[in-house]
Design an enzyme around this catalytic site. Structure first.
Site, short mmCIF file in Angstrom:
data_model
loop_
_atom_site.label_atom_id
_atom_site.label_comp_id
_atom_site.label_asym_id
_atom_site.label_seq_id
_atom_site.Cartn_x
_atom_site.Cartn_y
_atom_site.Cartn_z
N PRO A 36 0.59 -1.69 -0.05
CA PRO A 36 0.07 0.13 0.16
C PRO A 36 0.88 1.16 0.41
CG PRO A 36 0.04 -0.80 2.33
CD PRO A 36 0.64 -2.29 1.54
N GLY A 37 2.20 1.31 0.04
CA GLY A 37 2.94 2.94 -0.12
C GLY A 37 3.80 2.82 0.71
N GLY A 38 4.48 2.02 2.25
CA GLY A 38 4.68 2.23 3.44
C GLY A 38 6.45 3.05 2.94
N ASP A 67 2.89 -1.73 -9.19
CA ASP A 67 2.59 -2.61 -8.24
C ASP A 67 1.35 -3.15 -8.88
OD1 ASP A 67 0.65 -4.34 -6.08
OD2 ASP A 67 2.49 -3.61 -4.97
N ASP A 109 3.08 -6.21 -13.28
CA ASP A 109 3.66 -6.84 -12.94
C ASP A 109 4.92 -6.20 -13.05
OD1 ASP A 109 5.70 -8.99 -12.12
OD2 ASP A 109 4.72 -10.31 -14.14
N ASP A 128 10.02 -4.97 -2.23
CA ASP A 128 9.45 -5.61 -1.53
C ASP A 128 8.00 -6.29 -1.82
OD1 ASP A 128 9.33 -6.02 1.37
OD2 ASP A 128 8.18 -4.42 1.72
N LYS A 148 11.54 -13.07 0.37
CA LYS A 148 10.53 -14.08 1.26
C LYS A 148 10.99 -15.15 1.22
CE LYS A 148 8.46 -9.28 0.71
NZ LYS A 148 7.74 -8.52 2.13
#
Ligand SMILES: C[S@@+](CC[C@H](N)C(=O)[O-])C[C@H]1O[C@@H](n2cnc3c(N)ncnc32)[C@H](O)[C@@H]1O
Length: 329
Positions: A206-208, A224, A244, A262, A291
């Site tokens: 969402p944009g952190g 995104d 993508d 991220d 991840k």
């Protein structure tokens, strides 16, 4: 008073990921720090009864034959020693004689530990503002095994006390708490985007991260498949591309001062994308989260670690993930 160097390294496991660290270390691993410091026989057929201290103590893993790189730890004590001392003054003096800055990582003897630390230069314990330039001076770490035995190291892998860094939190601005890990990565780089720098933020929503970059004055291309939070979209410095991230050719995006990712994806996909960026020569600075689901793939970790001029670390704000960082010249 007696100071004895200890063989190998002492690792501080990440809470909840202790098994990852143990899997990285060659046998014999998992010797308790007390045993390694000669306080308990490491080959004792009858393991000593566990006290509360020993349970916490399970976070300290000693390896006398550590591999060159260990990734799943909160900190590594690179030059461990044991100090046998008589008084609190004596312990503090011995540490001060080695160097100025020391962080306690106590699991027992809390009162005595606090009294030793009071006699050492104070550490900043309040949450940090961002950005904050890490000092170059080394920070050591120490713990107490009993009232008269200290184990410590003047050199540690993490620049933060016990591997822990806390930032002043902004509960209204950023749309996710992921911003904390980007702040930590940039503090570790000892550099961050300058005003006007071009930044690509892949997997931005969402944009952190985009929020951090825009606050630094950077021009951010946020990519995104899902749109960022409305407040992020409204920022003048932010351009959003619904795409993508991995199928956008680097040449189409052009030179970037920093590339960030991220994206939630399989690590080999990210690796291939980073390799393309490196081959393009269009960017020098990277911060990318790797991840993992289930058990982490050791072979892929080694491939990230081997990427040129970068390093792979577990940040305090990382969960089941590592961060590949490259801060070029
Ligand atoms: C952990 S979130 C990112 C959080 C973000 N860094 C922040 O600070 O708010 C992961 C993001 O990756 C995005 N994503 C997953 N696969 C993607 C892909 N192939 N290309 C672009 N974005 C992708 C998801 O839509 C999701 O928004």
């Amino acid at each position: 008073m007696r100071l004895t160097p200890l063989e190998g390294r002492i690792y501080l496991a990440i809470p909840g990921l202790e098994d990852h660290l143990r899997a990285e270390l060659p046998p014999p691993e998992g010797v308790s720090v007390r045993a390694a410091a000669g306080l308990l026989p490491s080959d004792s057929a009858q393991p000593p009864a566990l006290s509360a201290g020993d349970l916490v103590n399970q976070r300290f893993v000693v390896s006398s034959n550590p591999p060159a790189e260990v990734f799943w730890c909160q900190d590594a004590w690179l030059e461990p020693f044991r100090l046998e001392f008589g008084s609190i003054n004596e312990a503090a003096r011995a540490l001060r004689d080695i160097q100025r800055n020391w962080a306690p990582v106590l699991f027992t003897q809390f009162r005595r530990g606090a009294l030793i630390q009071e006699k050492l230069p104070p550490l900043q314990s309040k949450p940090r503002p961002f950005p904050w330039l890490l000092p170059d001076s080394p920070l050591g770490a120490w713990t107490l095994l009993d009232a008269h035995t200290l184990v410590g190291s003047a050199r540690c892998e993490s620049p933060f006390p016990g591997g822990v860094i806390r930032f002043e939190e902004d509960r209204r601005g950023p749309p996710s708490r992921a911003y904390l890990k980007l702040q930590e990565a940039l503090v570790r780089c000892r550099k961050w985007p300058a005003p006007g720098d071009r930044c690509l933020d892949a997997g931005a929503s969402p944009g952190g991260w985009t929020w951090v970059l825009a606050r630094l004055g950077a021009q951010v291309t946020a990519v995104d498949r899902a749109p960022p939070d409305r407040r992020i979209l409204a920022l003048e410095a932010v351009r959003y591309l619904r795409h993508d991230a991995f199928t956008l050719p680097c040449e189409d995006l052009g030179p970037q001062d920093w590339v960030f990712s991220d994206v939630v994806c399989y690590p080999p996909r990210l690796l291939e994308w980073i390799e393309k960026w490196l081959a393009s020569g269009l960017c020098e600075n990277f911060v990318c989260t790797v991840k993992f689901q289930g058990c982490a793939d050791d072979a892929v970790i080694r491939r990230f670690a081997a990427l040129p001029a970068g390093r792979l670390v577990h940040l305090y704000h990382n969960k089941h993930e590592l961060t590949w960082i490259r801060a070029g010249g």
